[in-house]
Each structure stands twice: as C-alpha cells, then as structure tokens.
Write a protein that holds these residues in place. Structure first.
Motif, PDB file in Angstrom:
ATOM      1  N   ALA A 134     -86.804 -22.192  42.411  1.00 36.81           N
ATOM      2  CA  ALA A 134     -87.060 -20.938  41.707  1.00 36.81           C
ATOM      3  C   ALA A 134     -86.264 -20.923  40.412  1.00 36.81           C
ATOM      4  N   ARG A 135     -86.795 -20.203  39.461  1.00 39.04           N
ATOM      5  CA  ARG A 135     -86.158 -20.009  38.160  1.00 39.04           C
ATOM      6  C   ARG A 135     -85.836 -18.536  38.021  1.00 39.04           C
ATOM      7  N   GLY A 136     -84.624 -18.224  37.598  1.00 33.59           N
ATOM      8  CA  GLY A 136     -84.217 -16.833  37.491  1.00 33.59           C
ATOM      9  C   GLY A 136     -83.517 -16.529  36.183  1.00 33.59           C
ATOM     10  N   SER A 137     -83.436 -15.246  35.875  1.00 39.47           N
ATOM     11  CA  SER A 137     -82.736 -14.795  34.683  1.00 39.47           C
ATOM     12  C   SER A 137     -82.227 -13.384  34.947  1.00 39.47           C
ATOM     13  N   SER A 138     -81.082 -13.055  34.366  1.00 42.09           N
ATOM     14  CA  SER A 138     -80.557 -11.697  34.497  1.00 42.09           C
ATOM     15  C   SER A 138     -79.743 -11.347  33.262  1.00 42.09           C
ATOM     16  N   TYR A 139     -79.749 -10.079  32.926  1.00 36.20           N
ATOM     17  CA  TYR A 139     -78.906  -9.584  31.846  1.00 36.20           C
ATOM     18  C   TYR A 139     -77.497  -9.327  32.390  1.00 36.20           C
ATOM     19  N   MET A 140     -76.510  -9.467  31.528  1.00 30.55           N
ATOM     20  CA  MET A 140     -75.129  -9.197  31.922  1.00 30.55           C
ATOM     21  C   MET A 140     -74.442  -8.355  30.863  1.00 30.55           C
ATOM     22  N   MET A 141     -73.681  -7.377  31.320  1.00 28.39           N
ATOM     23  CA  MET A 141     -72.850  -6.574  30.432  1.00 28.39           C
ATOM     24  C   MET A 141     -71.466  -6.437  31.059  1.00 28.39           C
ATOM     25  N   GLN A 142     -70.439  -6.737  30.302  1.00 31.23           N
ATOM     26  CA  GLN A 142     -69.059  -6.629  30.792  1.00 31.23           C
ATOM     27  C   GLN A 142     -68.398  -5.384  30.197  1.00 31.23           C
ATOM     28  N   VAL A 143     -67.816  -4.593  31.067  1.00 27.18           N
ATOM     29  CA  VAL A 143     -67.134  -3.362  30.671  1.00 27.18           C
ATOM     30  C   VAL A 143     -65.679  -3.453  31.122  1.00 27.18           C
ATOM     31  N   GLU A 144     -64.754  -3.110  30.239  1.00 29.46           N
ATOM     32  CA  GLU A 144     -63.345  -3.176  30.610  1.00 29.46           C
ATOM     33  C   GLU A 144     -62.519  -2.156  29.827  1.00 29.46           C
ATOM     34  N   ARG A 145     -61.318  -1.917  30.335  1.00 32.55           N
ATOM     35  CA  ARG A 145     -60.339  -1.102  29.628  1.00 32.55           C
ATOM     36  C   ARG A 145     -59.182  -2.042  29.274  1.00 32.55           C
ATOM     37  N   PRO A 146     -59.137  -2.552  28.057  1.00 34.03           N
ATOM     38  CA  PRO A 146     -58.137  -3.561  27.697  1.00 34.03           C
ATOM     39  C   PRO A 146     -56.688  -3.067  27.781  1.00 34.03           C
ATOM     40  N   LYS A 147     -56.456  -1.796  27.503  1.00 34.91           N
ATOM     41  CA  LYS A 147     -55.094  -1.267  27.504  1.00 34.91           C
ATOM     42  C   LYS A 147     -55.005  -0.019  28.374  1.00 34.91           C
ATOM     43  N   GLU A 148     -53.885   0.172  28.991  1.00 33.12           N
ATOM     44  CA  GLU A 148     -53.677   1.345  29.825  1.00 33.12           C
ATOM     45  C   GLU A 148     -53.889   2.627  29.004  1.00 33.12           C
ATOM     46  N   HIS A 149     -54.685   3.517  29.555  1.00 34.12           N
ATOM     47  CA  HIS A 149     -55.029   4.802  28.914  1.00 34.12           C
ATOM     48  C   HIS A 149     -55.888   4.619  27.654  1.00 34.12           C
ATOM     49  N   GLY A 150     -56.289   3.393  27.382  1.00 42.85           N
ATOM     50  CA  GLY A 150     -57.126   3.149  26.214  1.00 42.85           C
ATOM     51  C   GLY A 150     -58.583   3.415  26.515  1.00 42.85           C
ATOM     52  N   PRO A 151     -59.442   3.267  25.524  1.00 40.79           N
ATOM     53  CA  PRO A 151     -60.873   3.518  25.733  1.00 40.79           C
ATOM     54  C   PRO A 151     -61.531   2.397  26.538  1.00 40.79           C
ATOM     55  N   ILE A 152     -62.602   2.749  27.212  1.00 39.33           N
ATOM     56  CA  ILE A 152     -63.419   1.759  27.908  1.00 39.33           C
ATOM     57  C   ILE A 152     -64.350   1.110  26.894  1.00 39.33           C
ATOM     58  N   GLU A 153     -64.437  -0.214  26.937  1.00 38.03           N
ATOM     59  CA  GLU A 153     -65.196  -0.940  25.927  1.00 38.03           C
ATOM     60  C   GLU A 153     -66.207  -1.885  26.575  1.00 38.03           C
ATOM     61  N   VAL A 154     -67.318  -2.064  25.904  1.00 39.40           N
ATOM     62  CA  VAL A 154     -68.249  -3.137  26.256  1.00 39.40           C
ATOM     63  C   VAL A 154     -67.785  -4.373  25.487  1.00 39.40           C
ATOM     64  N   THR A 155     -67.293  -5.381  26.207  1.00 35.28           N
ATOM     65  CA  THR A 155     -66.686  -6.526  25.542  1.00 35.28           C
ATOM     66  C   THR A 155     -67.559  -7.779  25.534  1.00 35.28           C
ATOM     67  N   GLN A 156     -68.597  -7.806  26.372  1.00 30.03           N
ATOM     68  CA  GLN A 156     -69.535  -8.932  26.353  1.00 30.03           C
ATOM     69  C   GLN A 156     -70.905  -8.437  26.815  1.00 30.03           C
ATOM     70  N   PHE A 157     -71.939  -9.093  26.322  1.00 28.65           N
ATOM     71  CA  PHE A 157     -73.276  -8.876  26.862  1.00 28.65           C
ATOM     72  C   PHE A 157     -74.108 -10.107  26.539  1.00 28.65           C
ATOM     73  N   GLY A 158     -75.055 -10.396  27.406  1.00 29.23           N
ATOM     74  CA  GLY A 158     -75.878 -11.580  27.206  1.00 29.23           C
ATOM     75  C   GLY A 158     -76.762 -11.842  28.412  1.00 29.23           C
TER      76      GLY A 158
END
Length: 214
Positions: A134-158
């Motif tokens: 089988a051949r498959g594909s999926s989208y990926m999005m990475q979400v993280e908070r790099p610093k304590e009390h900092g904003p949540i960021e989307v740091t990767q997608f693909g």
C-alpha cells in the motif's frame, strides 16, 4: 358469502400479478444497466476494510510514540528492510532506526520526554498497490510552546509519504519520507500523494534521496 370469497380471491390474484410484474421489471432493469468494467474502478484496490483500519492505526500510533509521554520507541512500526528519510538522518538498517527513535523518545530531537510539543497527522490517503502493498500519505503539523509562558507556535508543517508492507506481525512502514514545507511560492519540489490506479504516484521519493546520498 360465496360472492365475498370470490372478490377476495380476485383481489389476491391481482396483487400477486402486480408483484410478479414489478419484480420482472426490476430484474430486467438491473440486467440492462451498464456494469462497471473490471480493472477500471477509481477506488482503492487490493485492500480490505481491516487493512485500511490497521494501516490508519499504524499512522496514528506514530505521533503517539515519538511525542512526549511515549513508553516505547517507534522503531517497532517498521519492516526489517525499511528505509526512512528525515531532515536529520536517512536510515537504512534496523540498528539505525532503533537508535534514531530511541533518541527521539529520549528528547534528543525536541520530542520524547522534553514536553511542550505535539505533532498532528491528518488527511490520510491510503491506496492499495498491485504488489500487495500500500501507498500512503498524510499531512503533518507540529505545535509547540518553545518557552515557558510563551505563545504556542506552529513550528513545522509538511507531508509524510509512505509505503506499507504486510508482514507476519501486521502492516508496517517499508518507506517513510518526511518533507517539510518552506514558504508560499517557493517552487519547492513536492512528491505527489498517491492516486488510485496511477502508478506514477506510487513512489515516495526515497530513491532520489538515496541517489543524492542524503
């Protein structure tokens, strides 16, 4: 009374005749309706409902076993001859896979037990291939908070582009290629996701990566 009985008999006979006529016309219509031509279906091929569920479950296990809180490393998901291409490494042996995903679990690449990061796989496409895989594909999005009390960021997608093989232990990744998107209008070369009955889309791009020695 005899007259009433005859009326009921006649009514029953009419109902039976109408029912038979309706059945005849339905069967005739079905026989005359054009039937799908074998081999021309645009649906996924050679996979059962159980295959789809198991492959999708495998794809869903992946982020669970590389993000914070995982109790096992993700190397179990791969066939013995699997090849994996990530930005940080290309792995072609079980030993390399085991080491890489152990490091991921331990937080060496920012996941594992380091906390504050999750990545989300979605928009699955799974297509059976004539070789029984089988051949498959999926989208990926990475979400993280790099610093304590900092904003949540989307740091990767693909996208992940995958090939799967059915082993005695169930479906496993045979090839997995991660390609992160860069920016809009970048002219980045993107491997096409699989399309049913289109062999030109069955490659993951791993051969080109290995040829470049990445």
């Amino acid at each position: 009374m005899r007259g009433s009985g005859f009326v009921f008999f006649l009514a029953g006979a009419v109902v039976a005749l109408v029912s038979c006529a309706a059945t005849y016309f339905i069967i005739t219509a079905r026989q005359e309706r054009p039937q799908p031509t074998a081999g021309k279906s645009t649906s996924h091929v050679l996979l059962s409902a159980e295959d789809y569920i198991e492959i999708q479950q495998l794809m869903s296990f992946y982020p669970r076993d590389v993000d914070p809180g995982s109790v096992r490393d993700a190397s179990w998901m791969f066939a013995n001859d699997a090849v994996v291409a990530m930005p940080s490494a290309t792995m072609t042996t079980t030993e390399e896979l085991k080491q890489f995903y152990t490091d991921v679990k331990d937080g060496k690449y920012g996941g594992g037990n380091s906390g504050g990061v999750r990545h989300f796989n979605s928009s699955y496409v799974i297509v059976g291939t004539p070789d029984g895989g089988a051949r498959g594909s999926s989208y990926m999005m990475q979400v993280e908070r790099p610093k304590e009390h900092g904003p949540i960021e989307v740091t990767q997608f693909g996208k992940y582009e995958d090939k799967f093989v059915k082993t005695p232990d169930g479906w496993r990744f045979k090839e997995r290629v991660w390609t992160g998107d860069t920016f809009r209008h970048s002219q980045q070369q993107v491997t096409p996701s699989p399309v049913p009955n289109d062999p030109s889309t069955y490659g993951t791009g791993i051969d080109q990566i290995l040829e470049k020695g990445q």
